[in-house]
Design a protein around this motif. Structure first.
Motif, mmCIF file in Angstrom:
data_model
loop_
_atom_site.group_PDB
_atom_site.id
_atom_site.type_symbol
_atom_site.label_atom_id
_atom_site.label_comp_id
_atom_site.label_asym_id
_atom_site.label_seq_id
_atom_site.Cartn_x
_atom_site.Cartn_y
_atom_site.Cartn_z
ATOM 1 N N LEU A 198 0.830 -1.202 0.000
ATOM 2 C CA LEU A 198 0.000 0.000 0.000
ATOM 3 C C LEU A 198 0.864 1.252 0.000
ATOM 4 C CD1 LEU A 198 -2.015 -2.244 0.948
ATOM 5 C CD2 LEU A 198 -3.094 -0.480 2.346
ATOM 6 N N ILE A 199 0.416 2.261 -0.732
ATOM 7 C CA ILE A 199 1.081 3.560 -0.747
ATOM 8 C C ILE A 199 0.136 4.592 -0.135
ATOM 9 C CG2 ILE A 199 2.116 5.385 -2.140
ATOM 10 C CD1 ILE A 199 2.617 3.315 -4.338
ATOM 11 N N TYR A 200 0.558 5.211 0.967
ATOM 12 C CA TYR A 200 -0.165 6.313 1.596
ATOM 13 C C TYR A 200 0.563 7.604 1.221
ATOM 14 C CZ TYR A 200 -2.576 2.969 4.673
ATOM 15 O OH TYR A 200 -3.354 1.957 5.172
ATOM 16 N N SER A 201 -0.127 8.499 0.522
ATOM 17 C CA SER A 201 0.546 9.673 -0.022
ATOM 18 C C SER A 201 0.013 10.971 0.566
ATOM 19 C CB SER A 201 0.377 9.705 -1.546
ATOM 20 O OG SER A 201 1.043 10.820 -2.098
ATOM 21 N N ASN A 202 0.941 11.776 1.109
ATOM 22 C CA ASN A 202 0.644 13.141 1.544
ATOM 23 C C ASN A 202 1.075 14.075 0.416
ATOM 24 O OD1 ASN A 202 1.815 15.799 2.536
ATOM 25 N ND2 ASN A 202 0.754 15.169 4.401
ATOM 26 N N ASP A 204 0.272 18.177 -1.584
ATOM 27 C CA ASP A 204 -0.334 19.510 -1.472
ATOM 28 C C ASP A 204 -1.774 19.529 -1.979
ATOM 29 O OD1 ASP A 204 1.967 20.547 -0.394
ATOM 30 O OD2 ASP A 204 2.704 21.404 -2.283
ATOM 31 N N ARG A 205 -2.103 18.667 -2.917
ATOM 32 C CA ARG A 205 -3.455 18.632 -3.479
ATOM 33 C C ARG A 205 -4.398 17.779 -2.635
ATOM 34 N NH1 ARG A 205 -3.849 20.467 -8.746
ATOM 35 N NH2 ARG A 205 -5.764 19.236 -9.033
ATOM 36 N N GLY A 206 -3.844 17.040 -1.682
ATOM 37 C CA GLY A 206 -4.660 16.186 -0.842
ATOM 38 C C GLY A 206 -4.126 14.767 -0.785
ATOM 39 N N PHE A 207 -4.674 13.990 0.123
ATOM 40 C CA PHE A 207 -4.257 12.613 0.370
ATOM 41 C C PHE A 207 -4.627 11.702 -0.803
ATOM 42 C CE2 PHE A 207 -5.848 8.460 1.980
ATOM 43 C CZ PHE A 207 -4.660 7.929 2.450
ATOM 44 N N ALA A 208 -3.849 10.631 -0.967
ATOM 45 C CA ALA A 208 -4.178 9.560 -1.910
ATOM 46 C C ALA A 208 -3.722 8.235 -1.316
ATOM 47 C CB ALA A 208 -3.523 9.788 -3.262
ATOM 48 N N LEU A 209 -4.424 7.178 -1.679
ATOM 49 C CA LEU A 209 -4.075 5.836 -1.216
ATOM 50 C C LEU A 209 -4.166 4.865 -2.377
ATOM 51 C CD1 LEU A 209 -3.524 3.623 0.920
ATOM 52 C CD2 LEU A 209 -5.987 3.604 1.399
ATOM 53 N N CYS A 210 -3.119 4.075 -2.548
ATOM 54 C CA CYS A 210 -3.091 3.013 -3.551
ATOM 55 C C CYS A 210 -3.116 1.669 -2.825
ATOM 56 C CB CYS A 210 -1.833 3.108 -4.411
ATOM 57 S SG CYS A 210 -1.615 4.689 -5.255
ATOM 58 N N THR A 211 -4.182 0.920 -3.018
ATOM 59 C CA THR A 211 -4.287 -0.394 -2.385
ATOM 60 C C THR A 211 -4.868 -1.367 -3.411
ATOM 61 O OG1 THR A 211 -5.228 -1.633 -0.527
ATOM 62 C CG2 THR A 211 -6.510 0.244 -1.335
ATOM 63 N N MET A 212 -5.282 -2.530 -2.966
ATOM 64 C CA MET A 212 -5.735 -3.555 -3.897
ATOM 65 C C MET A 212 -6.684 -4.526 -3.220
ATOM 66 S SD MET A 212 -2.777 -4.437 -2.298
ATOM 67 C CE MET A 212 -1.475 -3.805 -3.338
ATOM 68 N N ARG A 213 -7.348 -5.340 -4.040
ATOM 69 C CA ARG A 213 -8.143 -6.453 -3.529
ATOM 70 C C ARG A 213 -7.523 -7.787 -3.926
ATOM 71 N NH1 ARG A 213 -9.366 -3.254 -0.692
ATOM 72 N NH2 ARG A 213 -11.368 -2.295 -0.187
ATOM 73 N N SER A 214 -6.741 -7.781 -4.999
ATOM 74 C CA SER A 214 -6.047 -8.980 -5.461
ATOM 75 C C SER A 214 -4.907 -8.518 -6.361
ATOM 76 C CB SER A 214 -7.004 -9.898 -6.242
ATOM 77 O OG SER A 214 -7.346 -9.315 -7.497
ATOM 78 N N THR A 215 -4.210 -9.465 -6.972
ATOM 79 C CA THR A 215 -3.124 -9.103 -7.878
ATOM 80 C C THR A 215 -3.652 -8.571 -9.206
ATOM 81 O OG1 THR A 215 -3.030 -11.392 -8.674
ATOM 82 C CG2 THR A 215 -1.530 -10.775 -6.881
ATOM 83 N N LYS A 216 -4.971 -8.651 -9.413
ATOM 84 C CA LYS A 216 -5.569 -8.186 -10.667
ATOM 85 C C LYS A 216 -6.636 -7.119 -10.455
ATOM 86 C CE LYS A 216 -4.837 -12.637 -12.987
ATOM 87 N NZ LYS A 216 -5.487 -13.776 -13.688
ATOM 88 N N ARG A 217 -6.943 -6.809 -9.215
ATOM 89 C CA ARG A 217 -7.991 -5.817 -8.928
ATOM 90 C C ARG A 217 -7.447 -4.779 -7.955
ATOM 91 N NH1 ARG A 217 -14.179 -7.406 -8.016
ATOM 92 N NH2 ARG A 217 -13.896 -7.633 -10.277
ATOM 93 N N SER A 218 -7.579 -3.509 -8.313
ATOM 94 C CA SER A 218 -7.014 -2.417 -7.519
ATOM 95 C C SER A 218 -8.104 -1.559 -6.893
ATOM 96 C CB SER A 218 -6.124 -1.528 -8.400
ATOM 97 O OG SER A 218 -5.030 -2.246 -8.913
ATOM 98 N N ARG A 219 -7.756 -0.945 -5.771
ATOM 99 C CA ARG A 219 -8.625 0.007 -5.085
ATOM 100 C C ARG A 219 -7.809 1.272 -4.851
ATOM 101 N NH1 ARG A 219 -13.938 1.310 -4.360
ATOM 102 N NH2 ARG A 219 -14.538 1.629 -2.202
ATOM 103 N N TYR A 220 -8.312 2.393 -5.332
ATOM 104 C CA TYR A 220 -7.607 3.657 -5.197
ATOM 105 C C TYR A 220 -8.533 4.706 -4.579
ATOM 106 C CZ TYR A 220 -4.182 1.622 -8.426
ATOM 107 O OH TYR A 220 -3.249 0.811 -9.012
ATOM 108 N N TYR A 221 -7.924 5.629 -3.829
ATOM 109 C CA TYR A 221 -8.686 6.691 -3.180
ATOM 110 C C TYR A 221 -7.974 8.026 -3.358
ATOM 111 C CZ TYR A 221 -10.816 2.842 -0.473
ATOM 112 O OH TYR A 221 -11.453 1.693 -0.079
ATOM 113 N N VAL A 222 -8.754 9.100 -3.451
ATOM 114 C CA VAL A 222 -8.220 10.456 -3.338
ATOM 115 C C VAL A 222 -9.116 11.243 -2.386
ATOM 116 C CG1 VAL A 222 -7.136 10.516 -5.620
ATOM 117 C CG2 VAL A 222 -9.502 11.296 -5.370
ATOM 118 N N GLN A 223 -8.515 12.089 -1.597
ATOM 119 C CA GLN A 223 -9.256 12.995 -0.725
ATOM 120 C C GLN A 223 -10.046 13.975 -1.587
ATOM 121 O OE1 GLN A 223 -6.700 15.193 1.934
ATOM 122 N NE2 GLN A 223 -8.263 16.738 2.363
ATOM 123 N N CYS A 224 -11.290 14.252 -1.181
ATOM 124 C CA CYS A 224 -12.111 15.183 -1.951
ATOM 125 C C CYS A 224 -13.013 15.974 -0.999
ATOM 126 C CB CYS A 224 -12.958 14.443 -2.991
ATOM 127 S SG CYS A 224 -14.265 13.405 -2.292
#
Length: 389
Positions: A198-202, A204-224
């Motif tokens: 997992l990548i937790y990113s700080n 200036d534009r806001g937080f982001a997170l790169c995660t996954m559910r499997s090796t073929k399925r990804s879950r991504y987030y951005v602060q809004c």
């Protein structure tokens, strides 16, 4: 109908509690106001502590998790355009597992069905009553007919908006809450994860997170902003924004694709005290909510179920009420530590509207300290993998 424990809510907390009680020989019935299909359609968390996996194994529902789950020994913190790895396993001897809450819920549903246990779906107007007496009851409406369950105890596992906590007299409960001034826009895509951890990113534009559910399925987030709507975020805009908030190497290797699910979730910290009211006990989101930054919500539900099941087993096997008397204090001790950790992670990684340049500098100083101090990194790791039950 008569049972020993009436469980309100067929989410992870209720289902795990039901299976634990069954393994201890304690009769239980679960009431759920939605259909099973609706429960499984809810996209939720996907990171399990070792303690949660151990509980799945204890009730015979961990086989698929061990086969399909992804074991992670570290996470990455990104700031200032660079990534820094936090070793989870080294200082703790523990790991975490990526395994979707939907899959965990399905495993528990299947285990309950295989055991022939009673789960009543589409139970309307559920109402716990007389829980301050020795004869608690739960009434519900099913197919236009009112039914009643006589029981020894009630377990309220019906979530933040459920009826269990709402049935408590206001003067008997105290709540603590912090609502954060932003939300998480998340998408699910059938694309390979940009990183094996997992990548937790700080940023200036806001937080982001790169995660996954499997090796073929990804879950991504951005602060809004909280008032954003998913219609404002077509896939192209989301991918462009995510690339801006992660380091250049990750942005260059990110595989994009159509979203198969997209949603915006508000963030809040919430705790209700106590978690026991006579013969009714709260567990999971009915008692507490944490922002997902620390990956603690599902795992707190599991530890609540563990504490409560142990308390009921002690009551029936040893005729002792010590466990049920201690449940609230024991559960809340672990809850508040997880609330603190989730608040800390959220405060360190997100852009707050009122923090200004000074607050942004404090965040960077905190991140720099964490990644360059073995003691600070070990503290993060200890909390992230889960404190002992």
């Amino acid at each position: 109908m008569r049972t020993k424990v009436a469980i309100i809510g067929a989410g992870p907390a209720g289902l795990l509690l039901g299976q634990l009680l069954y393994s201890y020989g304690i009769d239980n019935v679960i009431l759920e106001r939605h259909t099973g299909e609706y429960v499984l359609a809810r996209i939720r968390a996907g990171l399990l502590e070792e303690g949660t996996v151990t509980l799945l194994d204890e009730v015979g529902a961990g086989q698929r998790a061990h086969h399909d789950g992804l074991i992670h020994q570290g996470i990455e913190l990104a700031f200032g355009g660079e990534r820094h790895r936090i070793d989870l396993h080294g200082p703790t001897g523990k790991t975490v597992m990526i395994y979707g809450q939907t899959e965990l819920t399905l495993d528990l549903m299947n285990a309950r069905r295989a055991a022939g246990l009673t789960t009543i779906y589409e139970a309307d107007h559920v109402r716990p009553t007389d829980f301050e007496t020795d004869h608690p009851r739960v009434s519900y409406l099913k197919d236009g007919v009112t039914h009643e369950i006589d029981c020894d105890f009630i377990a309220g596992c019906d979530g933040f908006h459920g009826v269990s906590r709402a049935s408590v007299k206001p003067e008997a409960i105290k709540t603590f809450e912090r609502v954060y001034p932003f939300g998480w826009l998340g998408i699910l895509s059938d694309t390979p994860p940009v990183s094996p951890e997992l990548i937790y990113s700080n940023h200036d534009r806001g937080f982001a997170l790169c995660t996954m559910r499997s090796t073929k399925r990804s879950r991504y987030y951005v602060q809004c902003p909280l008032d954003d709507h998913i219609d404002q975020w077509p896939d192209g805009r989301f991918w462009d924004e995510l690339k801006r908030r992660i380091d250049q190497k990750a942005a260059d290797t990110l595989v994009t694709g159509p979203s198969i699910e997209k949603s915006i979730a508000p963030l809040r910290s919430f705790v209700a005290e106590p978690m026991r009211f006579g013969r009714m006990f709260l567990a999971g989101d009915a008692a507490h909510i944490v922002p997902p930054t620390g990956a603690k919500g599902l795992n707190l539900a599991a530890s609540d179920a563990h504490y409560l099941a142990q308390a009921f087993r002690e009551y029936y096997d040893e005729r002792s009420s010590a466990g049920i008397d201690a449940y609230s204090a024991k559960a809340l001790s672990r809850v508040w530590k997880a609330v603190r950790f989730s608040w800390w992670m959220t405060s360190m990684l997100h852009k707050f509207p009122d923090n200004g340049p000074f607050g942004a500098r404090i965040q960077l100083a905190e991140l720099d300290y964490v990644v360059n101090s073995k003691v600070a990194a070990a503290s993060l790791a200890e909390n992230y993998v889960g404190l002992p039950f």
